[in-house]
Design an enzyme around this catalytic site. Structure first.
Site, PDB file in Angstrom:
ATOM      1  N   HIS A 180       0.830  -1.207   0.000  1.00 13.34           N
ATOM      2  CA  HIS A 180       0.000   0.000   0.000  1.00 13.34           C
ATOM      3  C   HIS A 180       0.867   1.261   0.000  1.00 13.34           C
ATOM      4  O   HIS A 180       0.589   2.222  -0.720  1.00 13.34           O
ATOM      5  CB  HIS A 180      -0.921   0.012   1.227  1.00 13.34           C
ATOM      6  CG  HIS A 180      -2.195  -0.732   1.034  1.00 13.34           C
ATOM      7  ND1 HIS A 180      -2.246  -2.097   0.913  1.00 13.34           N
ATOM      8  CD2 HIS A 180      -3.486  -0.292   0.961  1.00 13.34           C
ATOM      9  CE1 HIS A 180      -3.521  -2.477   0.770  1.00 13.34           C
ATOM     10  NE2 HIS A 180      -4.285  -1.399   0.783  1.00 13.34           N
ATOM     11  N   HIS A 229       0.660  -3.581   9.364  1.00 14.12           N
ATOM     12  CA  HIS A 229       2.047  -3.350   8.987  1.00 14.12           C
ATOM     13  C   HIS A 229       2.786  -2.688  10.143  1.00 14.12           C
ATOM     14  O   HIS A 229       2.201  -1.919  10.918  1.00 14.12           O
ATOM     15  CB  HIS A 229       2.160  -2.423   7.772  1.00 14.12           C
ATOM     16  CG  HIS A 229       2.094  -3.125   6.458  1.00 14.12           C
ATOM     17  ND1 HIS A 229       3.008  -4.084   6.079  1.00 14.12           N
ATOM     18  CD2 HIS A 229       1.235  -2.992   5.423  1.00 14.12           C
ATOM     19  CE1 HIS A 229       2.707  -4.519   4.866  1.00 14.12           C
ATOM     20  NE2 HIS A 229       1.624  -3.879   4.456  1.00 14.12           N
TER      21      HIS A 229
END
Length: 261
Positions: A180, A229
């Protein structure tokens, strides 16, 4: 919500009206006479702000690669920066406000495969209708090539995801680097450059570029807020995304120069 990615400038002179700015030499775009659509085949990147000089792009590439190498080395060696990852992840799981999580869900969707696909298809149609096939091709290369590069990088590091707790299902892919974050910087950064050239004033162009990269930063940050993350995953993904964008721009500049010769 689940990740579906592999995660996954003319100087001087008077201001020209929108759509009438030429290349860096001040010449009108080819194919613009009598209302014909412009063509970027001869000068694919000449109209993008700050991309006229290969030296500037090369400097950005070097800085981004150095940053990525430093972050990756820290992750592999469990250095000082990555040592903070677990503590930050635990704090996010324990203390992140619900409102921030919902905002992060939206940003994460925008930077996921559905959101990016919708945005890219709309921009591709717009570019092709204007006859700017080279910029459209550049956008496709940035998107697809970036996804391939991210997938290969993830397999190489094979870093586990945070396990402190997330409001969404953890993706099955590896954690480093963040797809991302990489997509956000590379794709939305490029879109900022593309739309900046349509604006008349230098301040407006700069604002468009900043907005594009800022959106990419927010997309990456959303992955930390959602605890899918670590911070170093996002920092590494952003650095790799900037490096990949610079590589694509530099190749475009060199191909354009070769075509002119």
């Amino acid at each position: 919500m689940r990740d579906a990615w592999p995660d996954s400038v003319t100087p001087g002179g008077s201001t020209a009206p929108l759509g009438a700015r030429g290349d860096l030499c001040g010449e009108p775009r080819a194919g613009t006479e009598h209302g014909a659509p412009s063509s970027a085949l001869a000068e694919p990147l000449g109209s993008l702000p700050f991309v006229g000089s290969p030296w500037l792009v090369a400097a950005v590439l070097g800085a981004a690669l150095a940053a990525y190498a430093a972050i990756a080395a820290d992750v592999v060696e469990h250095g000082r920066l990555s040592a903070l990852d677990e503590d930050l992840s635990a704090w996010v799981a324990r203390s992140m406000p619900t409102a921030a999580e919902w905002i992060a869900r939206v940003l994460s969707w925008v930077g996921g495969w559905i959101g990016v696909t919708i945005v890219v298809v709309v921009v591709l149609v717009w570019l092709l209708r204007r006859g700017e096939a080279a910029l459209a091709a550049l956008l496709v290369v940035v998107v697809l090539g970036g996804q391939l590069l991210n997938a290969v990088s993830k397999d190489g590091y094979d870093r586990p995801r945070p396990t402190a707790g997330s409001p969404i299902e953890l993706p099955s892919s590896s954690s480093f680097p963040s797809g991302h974050a990489m997509t956000g910087i590379a794709v939305f950064g490029l879109l900022g450059l593309v739309f900046a050239r349509e604006l008349a004033s230098a301040r407006a162009r700069a604002a468009a570029i900043v907005a594009g990269f800022a959106l990419g930063v927010l997309v990456g940050a959303s992955r930390v807020v959602l605890n899918v993350h670590f911070l170093t995953d996002v920092l590494g993904g952003a650095a790799l995304g900037l490096a990949w964008l610079a590589v694509c721009l530099l190749l475009g500049i060199l191909l354009g120069a070769r075509r002119r010769r």
